[in-house]
Structures are given as C-alpha cells and as structure tokens.
Design an enzyme around this catalytic site. Structure first.
Site, short mmCIF file in Angstrom:
data_model
loop_
_atom_site.label_atom_id
_atom_site.label_comp_id
_atom_site.label_asym_id
_atom_site.label_seq_id
_atom_site.Cartn_x
_atom_site.Cartn_y
_atom_site.Cartn_z
N LYS A 209 0.83 -1.21 0.00
CA LYS A 209 0.00 0.00 0.00
C LYS A 209 0.86 1.25 0.00
CE LYS A 209 -3.50 2.57 2.57
NZ LYS A 209 -4.38 2.65 3.73
N GLU A 259 -10.22 12.37 11.11
CA GLU A 259 -9.36 11.28 11.63
C GLU A 259 -8.61 11.65 12.90
OE1 GLU A 259 -5.97 8.12 10.05
OE2 GLU A 259 -6.88 9.53 8.65
N GLU A 303 -7.81 -2.62 2.70
CA GLU A 303 -7.08 -1.40 3.05
C GLU A 303 -7.27 -1.06 4.52
OE1 GLU A 303 -6.96 3.33 1.80
OE2 GLU A 303 -8.14 1.95 0.59
N GLU A 437 -11.86 9.85 -6.43
CA GLU A 437 -11.93 9.87 -4.96
C GLU A 437 -11.32 11.16 -4.41
OE1 GLU A 437 -10.02 7.46 -1.24
OE2 GLU A 437 -11.02 6.24 -2.74
N LYS A 441 -13.26 14.02 -2.15
CA LYS A 441 -12.77 14.50 -0.86
C LYS A 441 -12.64 16.02 -0.81
CE LYS A 441 -10.53 10.20 0.52
NZ LYS A 441 -9.31 9.40 0.61
#
Length: 452
Positions: A209, A259, A303, A437, A441
């Site tokens: 990743k 987050e 993920e 994506e 965002k």
C-alpha cells in the site's frame, strides 16, 4: 477597556499578575485563569491582532480553544529526530505542575524533508492567552514563562498582551470566489503513471500500500479569511476535528479532519483505523446501499484491515493491552463515508507522547505499508512537499494529549489556496477511480469556496 466583554476578567488577571510579582519563589511556567462569559470563540480569534493564532475544536464537540501569542515556542526548521523532540518536551514538561499547561502544534508528514517555512518540520507553542470553552464553561488563561527570562519583563509582556485583547466581532460573511486558475500536482497523466507503478505485481509484493496524494492550487480573485472559511467548513462537517494555525498574517493552515491519530488520558489510549471511502447517497436508501457496498468491497476492507493491523502491531510493545474492533463500521461525513474501527490500549508506565507519535505517525492511512518503503516512494515520486498536510496536529499536556491527522486541509496564502487529498493505492486500484476519490474528498471545501 470600558464596555469590553472581558473587562472584569482582564482586571482580575492584572491583579493576579501584581500578586505574582511579589511571590518570592515562582515555578518556571505559571498559568493564571479567570472564569469568563460566553463568547463566540472562532469570531473572537478572528478579531485578534496578536500572532500566532491557534484554534482547536475536538471531534466530540465538548471542548473548543482559541489561543493567541506565544510565551514559549519550539520551532524546528531543520531536521530533528523524535528522540531529541521527546527529550526537549519531557524537560519542558518538568517545569510546571499545572494540569492545564498545553503546547499546541504539529509535526510535518515527513520530517526528513524541507517543510513550509514558518511551520517547520515540527512546531509547538505555549500560547500567551487562551480562551478555553468546555461545555458551557469558558475561561481565559494567561501563560507566563519565567524560565531564563526576567520575571519583571515577563509580567510586563503578559500585561501588554492582555491589553491588546480585542472585542469579538462577527466573522466576515462568506462569499464565493472567482477561480482565476487551477493546477494539480501531480497532474492526471503523472498520477496514472504513479498508480500503475504502485500496482505493479513486483512492487506490490514488497509494498502492498502507498497513499498517493495531490496538491490542488487555486488562484482566486480575493483575499481568503481562514477563520471564516473554517467556520463554514465546520458547519458542513460537524463530526470532524477542526483546527487552524496562523503563525503570521499571510499564511494559515486549517483542517476539518475526520481522523483521530490518538487521544491519551494518562495511560488510556484511544485511536482508530480510518481507511476505505465511498460517496454519500442522494437519499437514505441510496446512502445505505453505498455504505453496504463499501462494507462488502474487498479492496476497501483490505485497506482498512492493513491499517488496523499496523496500528495494533505498532502499539504492542508500548502497551499492556491493545484491543481493536474486528468488524469495521461506517463513519459518515457530508460528501463521503469511510470504513472505521476503534482501537484502545492500556499504555505501559513511562510511555511518552513522543513514543506514541513515533509509533503511530504517519499512519498507513496517509503513508502506506511498510512505512519506510512507502514513504520513500512518496518522497521521491509524488512531486511536492506535503508539509503539515497528513501530519499530526494537536496538543501535548501532562495528563491528556490529543492529535488529529491533518487530512481535509488547506494552506491559505494571499489570493491562493492549496488543497490536499489522498487515496490509498493497493493491488487492483484504478487510476481514474482513485482520481475521482480525490475530487470527492475536495467537494465540500470547493463548494464553499468557488463560484462555478
């Protein structure tokens, strides 16, 4: 000061300063406080004339802080290792027994490369003045640093800062800006190349990743007030951390990030795995359908599981116990929804905040796995300096510290705004879908800013 909403509190703090001058033995760091009437915290901050200006609003909404000025500033423009940072902070922490003493600041995403000038690779500030709201309680805090300073002069400087406090005036009304130009770094052709490199089987075997990101630079026709923009942004994404750092008049970094990096309450640690994304639906039924598709999606679940596994492994040597949710849940924002797992740990005695920062930052949700090879790829190929984007921003304190990962963020300059977004690239990632994506965002902040 007549008629000022804080007149009584300013006079109270002045009296405490006078008494402090007469105290024979003074701790190196002292904090004075006064209970205060309710005030719109972000509007108050926008009205002040002293820099730096700092704002912090926790995701749980219980606490909100606005701070101005500095009586202690740890600024690291050049490379510094985490052990040296930890030693400096532990030394500083020993200079006060005050439970409320806080150092606000951040660490850059990658502290091995040059950062954004005044933000540094790491910077933490003990503010001169704080307005702290906790629920319905508001206090004014005045911090003084008597360590290697003239006590008389420090008291005079603190008094001068008090006298510069301005009334809270309404933030400038939000207005749409005309877009004069846009550039993306990397651009789409380069993005496609990078995604293809990361998803090559040979590369993917050793580095499963890499979180690739993009800087979108918008040239606009007017000055942007960072605090008005942040107020609008937090209105659209209320279940996020909201924070901002403005070290000088012409540059501000703001974020409305979902987050959490971690919350530490003494030895209790709370963190999370937030990775895997889809859009929101146009109605409740469609929204639920998209959420279920995200939960069932192999790529996104993988993920999120990688992030969870890495965090648990990183905390194992620092903790007596680590527990993580086995099954992810959905975390909803205005335009997008994420996969989310809560993680909790009981830390071993003696584990410091910098041990935690070293272990957890940057997380696989913003860097990749394994950390070293993913960061090396980003450093060499991404094409721009992330600075504090995807860095760790928050505050350090004796008993409680909290940091957010600075995703969904913006660096504001005169007539220019730099927006940032990233996407986790794993085996099977499609360049076009991942590029979209990034657009998803940025949708919330773009809808506030630009008159299309």
């Amino acid at each position: 000061m007549s008629g000022h909403v804080f007149s009584q509190q300013i006079n109270e703090l002045k009296e405490k300063l006078i008494k402090l001058k007469q105290t024979p033995v003074i701790e190196p760091i002292v904090q004075l406080s006064a209970d205060a009437p309710s005030v719109p915290v972000l509007s108050w901050l926008g009205s002040q004339v002293i820099y730096p200006k700092i704002y912090w609003h926790g995701r749980d909404k219980i606490e909100e802080v606005a701070a101005i000025g500095s009586c202690k500033d740890f600024f690291f423009e050049d490379q510094i290792d985490d052990d040296s940072l930890a030693e400096l902070y532990q030394n500083q922490r020993g200079k006060s027994h005050g439970q409320d003493i806080r150092y606000y600041g951040g660490l850059a995403f990658d502290r091995s490369v040059e950062c954004w000038g005044e933000f540094g690779r790491a910077r933490f500030v003990l503010p001169r003045i704080e307005i702290r709201r906790n629920g319905n309680t508001i206090r004014i805090l005045l911090n003084l640093n008597f360590d290697n300073t003239c006590p008389q002069q420090e008291c005079e400087d603190a008094l001068a800062a008090l006298m510069q406090i301005q009334r809270a005036t309404p933030l400038s009304p939000p207005k749409k800006l005309a877009l004069m130009g846009r550039s993306d770094l990397p651009n789409y052709p380069r993005w496609q190349e990078l995604v293809e490199q990361v998803t090559q089987q040979q590369f993917n075997k050793t580095t499963p990743k890499v979180v690739l990101s993009r800087q979108t630079q918008l040239e606009v026709d007017d000055i942007i007030d960072p605090w008005t923009l942040l107020a609008c942004w937090q209105g659209r994404n209320p279940n996020s951390f909201q924070f901002g750092f403005q070290f000088s008049k012409n540059k501000a970094f703001i974020s409305c990030s979902p987050e959490r990096l971690y919350l530490r309450r003494q030895q209790e640690l709370y963190t999370e795995a937030l990775a895997g994304t889809t859009i929101r639906g146009l109605n409740q039924e469609e929204d639920q359908c998209l959420a279920q598709q995200l939960l069932d999606d192999t790529k996104n679940s993988h993920e999120n599981q990688l992030v969870r596994q890495h965090i648990v492994e990183s905390l194992a040597s620092l903790s007596q116990y680590v527990g993580a949710e086995e099954v992810p849940k959905i975390f909803k924002l205005n335009h997008i929804q994420h996969l989310h797992r809560d993680i909790r740990a009981q830390l071993k005695m003696g584990v410091s905040d910098f041990d935690l920062l070293k272990a957890l930052h940057p997380t696989p949700a913003v860097g990749g796995l394994p950390r070293f090879s993913a960061l090396n790829f980003i450093r060499q190929r991404e094409g721009y300096a992330r600075g504090w984007y995807a860095g760790a921003c928050g505050y350090l304190n004796h008993y409680e510290s909290e940091f957010s990962v600075a995703i969904r963020s913006a660096l504001i300059e005169p007539r220019r705004i730099n927006l940032f977004a990233g996407a986790g690239i794993v085996a099977g990632s499609d360049p076009q879908a991942e590029w979209q994506e990034l657009e998803n965002k940025l949708a919330t902040i773009m809808s506030i800013l630009i008159d299309f």
